[in-house]
Design a protein around this motif. Structure first.
Motif, short mmCIF file in Angstrom:
data_model
loop_
_atom_site.label_atom_id
_atom_site.label_comp_id
_atom_site.label_asym_id
_atom_site.label_seq_id
_atom_site.Cartn_x
_atom_site.Cartn_y
_atom_site.Cartn_z
N LEU A 60 0.85 -1.19 0.00
CA LEU A 60 0.00 0.00 0.00
C LEU A 60 0.88 1.24 0.00
O LEU A 60 1.73 1.41 0.88
CB LEU A 60 -0.90 0.00 1.24
N TYR A 109 -4.06 7.22 -1.84
CA TYR A 109 -3.41 5.91 -1.72
C TYR A 109 -3.24 5.30 -3.11
O TYR A 109 -3.96 5.64 -4.05
CB TYR A 109 -4.27 4.99 -0.86
N THR A 116 -1.38 1.54 -5.31
CA THR A 116 -0.72 0.24 -5.30
C THR A 116 0.74 0.43 -5.70
O THR A 116 1.05 1.18 -6.62
CB THR A 116 -1.41 -0.71 -6.30
N PRO A 159 -8.04 2.72 5.43
CA PRO A 159 -6.82 2.17 4.83
C PRO A 159 -6.32 0.92 5.53
O PRO A 159 -5.42 0.25 5.01
CB PRO A 159 -5.81 3.32 4.93
N LEU A 167 -7.91 -3.22 3.62
CA LEU A 167 -7.77 -3.38 2.17
C LEU A 167 -7.10 -4.72 1.87
O LEU A 167 -6.00 -5.01 2.36
CB LEU A 167 -6.92 -2.24 1.59
N MET A 205 -5.02 -7.42 -0.36
CA MET A 205 -3.84 -7.28 -1.20
C MET A 205 -3.52 -8.65 -1.79
O MET A 205 -3.70 -9.68 -1.13
CB MET A 205 -2.63 -6.81 -0.37
N THR A 251 -4.30 -5.13 4.76
CA THR A 251 -3.69 -4.09 5.58
C THR A 251 -4.14 -4.17 7.04
O THR A 251 -3.56 -3.50 7.89
CB THR A 251 -4.01 -2.70 5.01
N THR A 272 5.73 3.77 1.07
CA THR A 272 5.25 2.42 0.81
C THR A 272 5.37 1.62 2.11
O THR A 272 6.41 1.67 2.77
CB THR A 272 5.96 1.79 -0.40
N ILE A 329 -4.60 -4.11 -5.07
CA ILE A 329 -5.14 -3.80 -3.75
C ILE A 329 -6.58 -3.35 -3.94
O ILE A 329 -6.90 -2.61 -4.88
CB ILE A 329 -4.32 -2.70 -3.06
N LEU A 354 -7.81 0.10 -5.32
CA LEU A 354 -6.68 0.91 -5.76
C LEU A 354 -6.12 0.47 -7.11
O LEU A 354 -5.14 1.05 -7.59
CB LEU A 354 -5.57 0.88 -4.71
#
Length: 282
Positions: free
Chosen positions: A127, A150, A152, A194, A197, A199, A213, A240, A267, A270
């Motif tokens: 992220l 935000y 990726t 945030p 999320l 991934m 996240t 990052t 993500i 994103l």
């Protein structure tokens, strides 16, 4: 908003993705998407535009990094407990901070080039946090208010350079093409949490990383606050924030990237990246 920059390298134009998924040209309104466009007032002015009146961009042009003028590319290491475990390293008591060279930044689908003499090039879905307003000694409660949005990031890493060549992580993190960012910069108003999320990352169609996240050791707010104690964060700086488990270094035996490999990652909310790995080129 989902902000993008599209076009050939060095000739990108600013754009946005509308609610129907159509790429729209912003070059009639702003010169580019950089530090001056990331403050709350500037973003709100764009948000008030009637996107239906903006020129539609036909086809599927190349996307560059969704912002330009990045002065600092800051990274956080070992920020997922299960990734620390697969790396055989203890959970850090404080965030591990290192830098990626801004010269490694590229578009989300540009090829990843193996460095000369590379033997252990690895992948990391992460992220990315883009700073919108200056932050210095900010509290955790204030931190997210300094975030523009935000994105990726693939924190591509050469492990032999990073770990076995004197212990300076930066050497394995800033090689050319090691910083794909995008496809979009999603403004913070569109990211409700945030810390929630999903991934993922695939290599050659095989799922390597699956995470969230939610399992970060240090949250985005903690990271922004912490880093702001040691350096002033300026608009356009990118942080990052660490990777979940499933990197090549942690496999038994380890697996590393080779020319011809195909990487896909994303993500939630994103966007996704797709890269082909190529051999070193002068």
């Amino acid at each position: 908003m989902k902000l993008v920059r599209y076009g050939n390298p060095g000739q990108e134009k600013p754009g946005l993705i509308d609610t129907a998924g159509q790429l729209r040209d912003l070059s009639g309104l702003i010169g580019d998407i950089g530090p001056d466009q990331l403050g709350d007032a500037a973003l709100e002015a764009l948000r008030q535009q009637d996107t239906g009146r903006l020129p539609a961009v036909e086809g599927s042009p190349r996307l560059g990094s969704p912002l330009t003028g990045i002065r600092k590319f800051i990274a956080i290491g070992l920020n997922f407990a299960d990734h620390a475990a697969e790396s055989g390293l203890p959970i850090p008591a404080e965030p591990i901070v290192f830098m990626k060279a801004t010269s490694c930044i590229q578009g989300p689908d540009d090829a990843v080039m193996l460095p000369r003499d590379s033997v252990k090039t690895d992948w990391e879905v992460e992220l990315g946090v883009v700073i919108g307003t200056r932050a210095r000694y900010v509290t955790e409660d204030e931190a997210l208010g300094h975030v523009a949005g935000y994105c990726t990031i693939n924190d591509v890493s050469e492990r032999e350079f990073q770990i076995e060549r004197g212990g300076t992580w930066d050497k394995g993190k800033g090689c050319d093409t090691f910083g794909p960012i995008g496809p979009w910069l999603v403004t913070r108003d569109e990211v409700a949490d945030p810390q929630n999320l999903g991934m993922w990352l695939d290599v050659n169609g095989r799922r390597m990383q699956t995470g969230s996240t939610r399992t970060m050791i240090f949250s985005v707010a903690e990271i922004v606050s912490y880093v702001s104690r040691f350096m002033t964060l300026e608009p356009g700086d990118v942080i990052t924030t660490g990777t979940p488990p499933g990197v090549g270094m942690g496999m038994k035996p380890p697996v590393y990237l080779k020319a011809g490999d195909k990487i896909a990652l994303g993500i939630d909310g994103l966007g996704e990246q797709r890269q082909v790995v190529v051999a070193y080129q002068r």
